[in-house]
Write a protein that holds these residues in place. Sequence first.
Motif, short mmCIF file in Angstrom:
data_model
loop_
_atom_site.label_atom_id
_atom_site.label_comp_id
_atom_site.label_asym_id
_atom_site.label_seq_id
_atom_site.Cartn_x
_atom_site.Cartn_y
_atom_site.Cartn_z
N VAL A 73 0.85 -1.20 0.00
CA VAL A 73 0.00 0.00 0.00
C VAL A 73 0.88 1.25 0.00
O VAL A 73 1.82 1.37 0.80
N LEU A 74 0.58 2.19 -0.88
CA LEU A 74 1.34 3.44 -0.95
C LEU A 74 0.92 4.37 0.16
O LEU A 74 -0.28 4.63 0.37
N VAL A 75 1.91 4.89 0.89
CA VAL A 75 1.65 5.83 1.98
C VAL A 75 2.55 7.05 1.81
O VAL A 75 3.55 7.02 1.09
N ALA A 76 2.18 8.13 2.49
CA ALA A 76 2.90 9.39 2.38
C ALA A 76 3.88 9.55 3.55
O ALA A 76 3.47 9.74 4.69
N ARG A 77 5.16 9.45 3.22
CA ARG A 77 6.25 9.72 4.16
C ARG A 77 7.39 10.34 3.37
O ARG A 77 7.59 10.03 2.19
N HIS A 78 8.18 11.17 4.05
CA HIS A 78 9.33 11.78 3.39
C HIS A 78 10.33 10.72 2.93
O HIS A 78 10.94 10.84 1.87
N GLU A 79 10.50 9.71 3.72
CA GLU A 79 11.39 8.59 3.40
C GLU A 79 10.73 7.29 3.83
O GLU A 79 9.81 7.28 4.65
N ASN A 80 11.24 6.19 3.29
CA ASN A 80 10.78 4.90 3.80
C ASN A 80 11.32 4.66 5.21
O ASN A 80 10.74 3.89 5.97
N ALA A 81 12.39 5.35 5.57
CA ALA A 81 12.90 5.30 6.94
C ALA A 81 12.04 6.22 7.80
O ALA A 81 12.10 7.44 7.66
N ILE A 82 11.24 5.64 8.68
CA ILE A 82 10.32 6.43 9.51
C ILE A 82 10.94 6.81 10.84
O ILE A 82 10.34 7.56 11.62
N ALA A 83 12.15 6.32 11.10
CA ALA A 83 13.00 6.78 12.21
C ALA A 83 14.42 6.34 11.87
O ALA A 83 14.63 5.20 11.45
N ILE A 84 15.36 7.25 12.04
CA ILE A 84 16.76 6.99 11.71
C ILE A 84 17.60 7.23 12.96
O ILE A 84 17.41 8.23 13.66
N LEU A 85 18.52 6.32 13.24
CA LEU A 85 19.37 6.42 14.42
C LEU A 85 20.78 6.87 14.06
O LEU A 85 21.30 6.54 12.99
N ASN A 86 21.40 7.61 14.98
CA ASN A 86 22.82 7.90 14.89
C ASN A 86 23.62 6.66 15.28
O ASN A 86 23.07 5.68 15.79
N ALA A 87 24.93 6.73 15.07
CA ALA A 87 25.79 5.59 15.40
C ALA A 87 25.71 5.23 16.88
O ALA A 87 25.88 4.07 17.26
N ASP A 88 25.46 6.23 17.74
CA ASP A 88 25.41 5.97 19.18
C ASP A 88 24.02 5.53 19.65
O ASP A 88 23.79 5.37 20.86
N GLY A 89 23.09 5.36 18.70
CA GLY A 89 21.76 4.89 19.05
C GLY A 89 20.75 5.98 19.33
O GLY A 89 19.56 5.68 19.54
N THR A 90 21.17 7.23 19.35
CA THR A 90 20.23 8.33 19.53
C THR A 90 19.47 8.59 18.23
O THR A 90 19.90 8.18 17.15
N VAL A 91 18.35 9.26 18.35
CA VAL A 91 17.51 9.52 17.18
C VAL A 91 18.08 10.67 16.35
O VAL A 91 18.25 11.79 16.86
N LYS A 92 18.35 10.40 15.11
CA LYS A 92 18.82 11.42 14.18
C LYS A 92 17.64 12.15 13.54
O LYS A 92 17.65 13.38 13.38
N GLU A 93 16.63 11.38 13.17
CA GLU A 93 15.46 11.94 12.51
C GLU A 93 14.32 10.95 12.66
O GLU A 93 14.52 9.74 12.57
N ALA A 94 13.11 11.47 12.88
CA ALA A 94 11.95 10.58 13.00
C ALA A 94 10.71 11.29 12.52
O ALA A 94 10.48 12.46 12.85
N THR A 95 9.90 10.59 11.74
CA THR A 95 8.61 11.13 11.31
C THR A 95 7.45 10.36 11.94
O THR A 95 6.29 10.65 11.66
N THR A 96 7.78 9.38 12.79
CA THR A 96 6.77 8.65 13.56
C THR A 96 7.33 8.39 14.96
O THR A 96 8.51 8.63 15.23
N ASP A 97 6.47 7.83 15.82
CA ASP A 97 6.88 7.49 17.19
C ASP A 97 7.35 6.05 17.32
O ASP A 97 7.36 5.50 18.43
N VAL A 98 7.79 5.44 16.23
CA VAL A 98 8.14 4.02 16.26
C VAL A 98 9.26 3.71 17.25
O VAL A 98 9.31 2.62 17.82
#
Length: 384
Positions: A73-98
């Motif tokens: 199903v096609l959905v609207a998100r800036h990226e397929n990555a809905i949360a991205i982590l930094n190398a240390d495990g902290t959140v770099k970017e997130a468009t959801t609360d996953v």
Amino acid sequence: MKRIALRAVTAAALLTTWALGAVAQAWPPTPTVIAHRGASALRPEHTLAAYQKAIDDGADIIEPDLVITKDGVLVARHENAIAILNADGTVKEATTDVVDRPEFAGRKTTKTIDGQQITGWFTEDFTLAELKTLRARERIPAQRPANVAYNGQFEVPTLQEVIDLAKAQSAKTGRTIGIYPETKHPTYFQSIGLPLEAPLLAVLEKNGWNHKDAPVFVQSFEVSNLQAIRKLSSVRLVQLVAPSGRPYDFVAQGAANTRAYADLITPEGLKQVATYANAIGPFKTLVVPVKDGVPGEPTPLVARARAEGLGVHIWTLRPENAFLPAGLKKAPATDGTVRGDSVAEITAYLRAGIDGFFTDDPAVGRAAVSAFTSASKVSLLPKP
């Protein structure tokens, strides 16, 4: 007295012509105000609330970036990555609360998308039902802290829901609200057996929008997928052009294709683009470069595109200091959240002859277009 009367009649006739032209004008109206991910300066991007706000504020078109779920199903998100982590495990970017949803902790993984290694959570690892349990978040809270207040309120919308909104608002407002979907990472999605193109055309067909006069533009930073769509559909297509680099499908082709984005906007490149696309979507400085902190003289790109019958829709005009040239920032210039003179920036591009522009704040875009159009009409009136 006769001359004054004649001038008055002429002015009235011109104004009547403009008014009739506005009524009779084919879609979309130009200059076109395109809501970049909705009114993303005011609501978390790619939510129905952001799209609704954009429509309320005068956008002609709303833009959903398209990615796909595990069940197609096609959905609207800036990226397929809905949360991205930094190398240390902290959140770099997130468009959801996953990241805060323990039931999905096991979905965290590392993938290579368009040559870039990313650790996080991805739409293609979730069914639509699972994705619908998540809630949207502001992607760039440092620049848009006010949007954080809306975190947790909105779902991830499907393409069908975006179309439903556009149709409902068209009926309500009496003006045609279009959509401008971007196929994100098409080569990657093809490689994992979840191509975007067939589902996109199927949804457009289902809604009676799979034709050249539909209120739709389909855009992509890649080339091959647009060429493939053109063989199957007459829907409007737009070739996006970045200020540097190469389309990823060219990269994937290896030595067989060494062209870059710069090659697409040469006279010969535009001639080739015109064989499959209706318009180009260049980064803004490819049309008007910044000089001494303000928009400078236009390049020949608009004229070259027009010579090939291509429209020009630039991206992206944002209202905050963080995204404006130095000369258009407002005090304190070091505060990226402060709104600068976005109207002045937009006006510079309108003067360059663009057909439309992507904006994060359609209210600002509409104000700039209205002022520019009014000034242009006044300049055409006979002098007393």
